[in-house]
Design a protein around this motif. Sequence first.
Motif, short mmCIF file in Angstrom:
data_model
loop_
_atom_site.label_atom_id
_atom_site.label_comp_id
_atom_site.label_asym_id
_atom_site.label_seq_id
_atom_site.Cartn_x
_atom_site.Cartn_y
_atom_site.Cartn_z
N ASP A 1 1.10 -0.93 -0.08
CA ASP A 1 0.12 0.01 0.14
C ASP A 1 0.87 1.23 -0.10
N LYS B 1 0.61 4.32 0.61
CA LYS B 1 0.48 5.01 1.81
C LYS B 1 1.00 4.52 3.27
N VAL C 1 -1.58 -4.28 0.11
CA VAL C 1 -2.47 -3.55 -0.40
C VAL C 1 -3.79 -4.61 0.18
N SER D 1 -7.20 -0.22 -1.73
CA SER D 1 -5.81 0.07 -2.18
C SER D 1 -5.33 -0.58 -3.46
N GLN E 1 -4.58 1.47 -6.68
CA GLN E 1 -3.24 1.55 -7.32
C GLN E 1 -3.18 0.97 -8.73
#
Length: 334
Positions: A230, A232, A257, A261, A265
């Motif tokens: 992920d 972030k 992920v 996410s 992505q």
Amino acid sequence: MSKIIIPKDYQSTLGVYETQTAIGNIKKWFEEALTGSLKLKRVSAPLFVAQESGLNDDLSGVERPVSFHVPALEAKGEVVHSLAKWKRMALHQYDFRIGNGLYTDMNAIRRDEELSNIHSIYVDQWDWERVIDNDQRTLTYLKDTVQSIVNAIVETSSRLHTKYPEVDVFIDSNVSFISSQELEDMYPELTSKERENAYVKEHPTTFIYQIGDTLRSGQPHDGRAPDYDDWKLNGDLLFWHEALGMAMELSSMGIRVDAKSLDEQLNKADANDKRRYEFHQRVLDNTLPLTIGGGIGQSRMCMLLLGKAHIGEVQVSLWDDETIQCCENKIHLL
């Protein structure tokens, strides 16, 4: 073409024989420290996966895997780049529960790697993965895990100093956490690698988080495939290598992920063709467990803790003529 740095007046602290013994000790001690802190169980790992499985990692998306035809299967195999996706599937298949995880002794070939003091086409790393719950998908949990890994490195370094007091490398246990956007804001005129060097020189143990997404400059800090970390909740762990005068990445890791996410992505990376693979379908339908994981370079760990100037001093690989000539009489390539 290689890019080699020969530090002025460099001389390895340990000879070749002692170095081999020290490498074995470092790997043994670090595995003990890491598995104890993260509750990891060692499992067998694949050297290759089926080309059509979708389990090989694309890394930054431009590296070409080494592939080969398997007549018995009438299919192609690929030597792994890393095991990020395979590990998550294994945790599901082996019925690992929240709070427990696995690690593997991973070996890979990255044929497109540019040769340098810290890069070779041979990769050896500890690949690890741990099952978490949704409440742990936070930056706080990521940072706590990073600190646990750093503590394991410091413990390994301390044991190394006990056995080899002449090795004068010391690892700072205090981790400086900074986002890739904060780093760009701090050094807007520098490239991403120059930013890393400038920051890590002042903060010798650093974790740069949130890597892969586009920054305000319009460029990502570094490339990341869209289908395992992920963006972030991931990052790189770097240490200052005094002999080379540069930041050295030891680990890339992150919370993986989830369905949301991964969907976002894949769209951002224009990689929706990956949705056809079983792995991606199982993430999107929430079949696979939520996990955190990463890879920790074995040769780089040995290179860092032993103060070696070239990765070829702690691993056997292939080198171009320029590298061999530059290192002759100064650096002993295994």
